[in-house]
Design an enzyme around this catalytic site. Structure first.
Site, PDB file in Angstrom:
ATOM      1  CG  ASP A 166      -5.475 -12.782   0.665  1.00 27.02           C
ATOM      2  OD1 ASP A 166      -5.037 -12.943   1.814  1.00 27.02           O
ATOM      3  OD2 ASP A 166      -6.446 -12.055   0.396  1.00 27.02           O
ATOM      4  CG  ASP A 211      -7.652  -7.979  -3.711  1.00 25.73           C
ATOM      5  OD1 ASP A 211      -6.556  -7.437  -3.880  1.00 25.73           O
ATOM      6  OD2 ASP A 211      -8.375  -7.756  -2.727  1.00 25.73           O
ATOM      7  CG  ASP A 258      -3.604  -9.039  -1.643  1.00 27.02           C
ATOM      8  OD1 ASP A 258      -3.504  -8.840  -0.422  1.00 27.02           O
ATOM      9  OD2 ASP A 258      -4.469  -9.780  -2.137  1.00 27.02           O
TER      10      ASP A 258
END
Length: 816
Positions: free
Chosen positions: A506, A704, A708
């Protein structure tokens, strides 16, 4: 009745945790969560160590409940918990032997190496941190009880080894050297007295030195769990009992058992040497296994014993660490360890956090910054407020997680378990077949050859090395990972990570700092100050990182924010609301199209900002798109280095972002990431992972650990990026204490090194048994005239386990 899938206990609690209960059949302490079975009788639940105990209890519960067993609701006595290196489901209070394999149990969580303290036996008031002599009476000082780790098992085995060795040497001399003096000395009378001397010397070796093995041999029979001690016990007992009868009642043996001189051959030297060599192997193995937990002991040793607490009246008092409470103010002087997790309220300094992050560069700390217990303060003085104490500190969480993870099994271990499950029975059959073949087809004395070769097969085939091959490597790897800020949730993660060929990351907070800043504001038809006030006032109601960046920038500029009358958030698109009677909306181009047309000039400006790697948002005021806000999230300094290292390891990096394609691709170009998937809504991340997996890729997802979580669960390996004390341990199968992609590189390298090590161990163990058993059975004798003595078989068996553990310890030197 309910059956579970693990091993050992009885009690009335459905939850387990630290509570231990007693198997009513065999009396072992077990964890209900890891029991092999449960049976409810008269409203009380009883847990069992094995299917055998469960079966016999079901047949007649009253028989076993009549025993004076502890109450089923009574927890095990407090104290250190011990587990088996090969069977982690076995847990009990206090040291002992594993009921499945007979191995010595090791501490579940190794004790921190306490500072040794010495005292005088005659003057206990005399205390010293170092060994020496008592200043009052001159006696040598001895360690104070409790200041050193419990090594009673090792000390006991060491004592038995040295005594057995001292007795075995003359036995070997009598058995091998006396016959060499010739017939004029080695008369039948001398032979008789030599055999009696061997009996006298061998008896304490076998019965005292080998008592732990015979005890474990008996337990293996009682628990119907054949293991390596079954083979050792059989082999030693056969050789010793045969020899005892041969000395005491030689007339019982037929001619086939007699040697060329007519006497019955005795094998006291084989029995004694086997016991002595197995004891040596136990000593070396216990020492080596103790070293596998060295990493956890290092972590435990980091915690200070005391803290300097600032009392309410301003006085400072040094108190034991366990007396520190949440909210206490503590002073951390230069060079001292931070006592607990907390936040700095006064002072500034550089703090060495390498114990949790693996990074040697000290981190600057100032008021408002979080600090972690056991990290080392630099030259400044800090005053901190305690926020996490005791078991809640990051250090305690890490130790607990590593200890629990070390008890899990890697998928590769299933092969070893399958082999070991049938191995002992197979070896016993091979030993019987060996003795029968030598009895009928061997040279004279045939029965003597049959006995010796059967014993050699039993001794050399001990499967301990096979069982240790995987768990020992996993244990060492997890400890080394913890020292480098890498926490594996289970052994399966260690094995899977080496296969990863695609890493999905991400963008925000993983590639970037996760601290976006407002860098541009372009307006049309409205004053910039008014636009910023309305936009920041609306965003204050949002928890999105970009919204917080806009609010912070406005506050830094002195903007006074207005209350929001109505507020609505559209996931993945934007927010809208009313402020002072004016309608305001902030979000993506897709969201703006629902509010009204976007002027071409603002659209072009937004595109230009995105090509610079900035995130561009639109703002509509009173139904008209009036501004473009550009927010930039700086790339972490370590990210470019980490991306190159990952690509060098053969891992394809895929960037996943909810940003516009232009912004995401601009960041991708800066980092050399070729595959960029942009404009992904939160719920679409899982679909992206599935798409990549559908192409045959083994995917790891780094996020994180909170937003997620679904994608982390879908990925083959989920990697939660921790940030100092905010470690999301439950989110992924791998947690990086420091949110740094370089930790993923280390984790992959550690995984690959570990699995190479496991394969080496399994290869050595299987090859050793595959070659050793047939040689011990005598397959080389018809061609080369070679036989494997039980003595050499014992030496090879003892060294095989030690070599496996020693090979696993090499992981401590793995370059990550």
């Amino acid at each position: 009745m309910k059956h579970t899938q693990h091993d050992h206990g009885h009690g009335s609690h459905d939850h387990a945790g630290a509570v231990q209960v007693t198997d009513p059949v065999c009396g072992m302490k077990v964890d209900p969560q890891s029991a092999m079975g449960m049976h409810e009788h008269d409203g009380v639940k009883y847990y069992f160590c094995s299917k055998h105990c469960l079966t016999v209890f079901e047949a007649d519960p009253a028989k076993y409940l009549a025993k004076s067993a502890p109450s089923p609701t009574r927890p095990a006595p407090k104290g250190a918990q011990y587990t088996c290196p090969m069977h982690p489901e076995i847990v009990q209070s206090g040291p002992g032997s594993c009921p499945k394999c007979g191995m010595a149990l090791v501490p579940l969580v190794p004790a921190a190496p306490a500072a040794a303290e010495y005292t005088c036996p005659m003057h206990p008031e005399v205390r010293s941190p170092k060994p020496g002599s008592c200043p009052k009476c001159g006696m040598a000082l001895v360690p104070v009880a409790g200041t050193q780790e419990d090594d009673s098992e090792l000390r006991d085995m060491t004592r038995r080894f040295w005594v057995s060795l001292a007795l075995t040497v003359p036995i070997v001399a009598l058995a091998m050297l006396l016959p060499q003096f010739g017939g004029h000395v080695y008369t039948p009378a001398a032979q008789r007295w030599g055999a009696l001397a061997q009996l006298a010397l061998a008896t304490p070796v076998v019965l005292w030195g080998g008592w732990p093995f015979f005890h474990k041999f008996w337990l293996s029979l009682v628990n119907r769990s054949p293991n390596m001690y079954t083979l050792i016990g059989l082999g030693v007992a056969l050789a010793y009992l045969f020899s005892v009868v041969g000395v005491i009642a030689p007339g019982l043996f037929p001619q086939e058992f007699r040697e060329h001189g007519g006497a019955v051959g005795v094998y006291f030297e084989a029995a004694a040497v086997i016991v002595t060599l197995v004891l040596l192997g136990e000593v070396l193995q216990l020492r080596a296994i103790g070293e596998t937990s060295q990493a956890i002991r290092k972590l435990l040793a980091l915690a200070p014993n005391t803290a300097l607490r600032i009392e309410a009246d301003g006085r400072e008092a040094e108190v034991p660490l366990d007396q520190v409470q949440v909210g206490d103010k503590l002073r951390v002087r230069p060079g001292e360890k931070v006592p607990v997790d907390g936040v700095c309220v006064e002072g500034s300094s550089n703090v060495d956090e390498s114990m949790v992050t693996g990074e040697p560069v000290p981190i600057s700390k100032k008021p408002g910054d979080k600090v972690t217990g056991a990290t080392i303060n630099g030259q400044g003085t800090l005053i901190i407020r305690a926020e996490r104490v005791g078991a809640d500190t990051l250090l305690s969480q890490i130790v607990h997680m590593v200890a629990q993870a070390q008890r899990t099994r890697a998928p590769v271990q299933r092969l070893a378990d399958l082999v070991a499950a049938w191995f002992v029975q197979t070896v016993i059959v091979i030993a019987i077949v060996t003795s029968v073949v030598w009895w009928f087809f061997g040279p004279e004395p045939r029965l003597a050859y049959a006995l010796v070769n059967a014993v050699a097969v039993l001794i050399i085939a001990c499967p301990c090395a096979v069982g240790l091959a995987t768990p020992i490597s996993i244990t060492v790897a997890m400890g080394q990972g913890a020292l480098n800020g890498i926490l594996f949730r289970n052994a399966e993660a260690v094995e899977k990570l080496r296969e990863v060929d695609t890493l999905v990351v991400d963008k925000t907070g993983t590639l970037t700092l996760g601290k976006p800043q407002l860098v541009d504001l372009v307006v049309e038809g409205v004053a910039e100050a008014d636009a910023l006030t309305l936009i920041a006032s609306l965003e204050r109601a949002s928890e999105h990182p970009l919204a917080q960046a806009i609010v912070k920038s406005a506050e830094d500029r002195g903007v006074r924010l207005s209350p929001v009358e109505t507020f609505e958030s559209v996931t993945g698109q934007g927010v809208r609301g009313n402020i002072g009677g004016r309608k305001v909306a902030v979000g993506s181009r897709r969201f703006m199209d629902t509010q009204g047309a976007v002027p071409m000039s603002l659209a072009e400006k937004a595109d230009a900002l995105r090509t610079q790697g900035k995130t561009a948002l639109y703002a509509a005021i009173d139904g008209r798109t009036a501004a473009v806000i550009a927010v930039a999230d700086p790339i972490k300094e370590t990210t470019p280095e980490a991306i190159k290292a990952l690509q060098a390891e053969g891992v394809r990096v895929v960037m996943l972002s909810g940003d516009s394609r232009k912004t995401a691709e601009a960041v991708g170009r800066q980092l050399g990431i070729e595959e960029v998937i942009a404009e992904v809504l939160p719920e679409q991340k899982v679909d992206t992972i599935k798409l990549l997996q559908g192409r045959g890729r083994v995917v790891a997802m780094a996020g994180d650990g909170i937003n997620d979580a679904p994608a982390l669960a879908q990925a083959n390996v989920g990697i939660a990026m921790g940030t100092g004390t905010d470690v999301a341990i439950e989110s992924g199968s791998v947690t990086l204490v420091k949110g740094d992609l370089r930790g993923i590189v280390k984790a992959i390298r550690l995984s690959r090194a570990t699995m190479r090590n496991v394969k080496q161990n399994l290869f050595f163990a299987f090859i050793y048994n595959a070659l050793g058993v047939p040689i011990a059975a005598g397959v080389l004798y018809p061609v080369f005239g070679l036989l494997l003595s039980p003595i050499f078989a014992a030496a090879a068996m003892a060294m095989s386990s030690v070599s496996v553990v020693t090979n696993a310890l090499r992981l401590r030197r793995a370059k990550l």
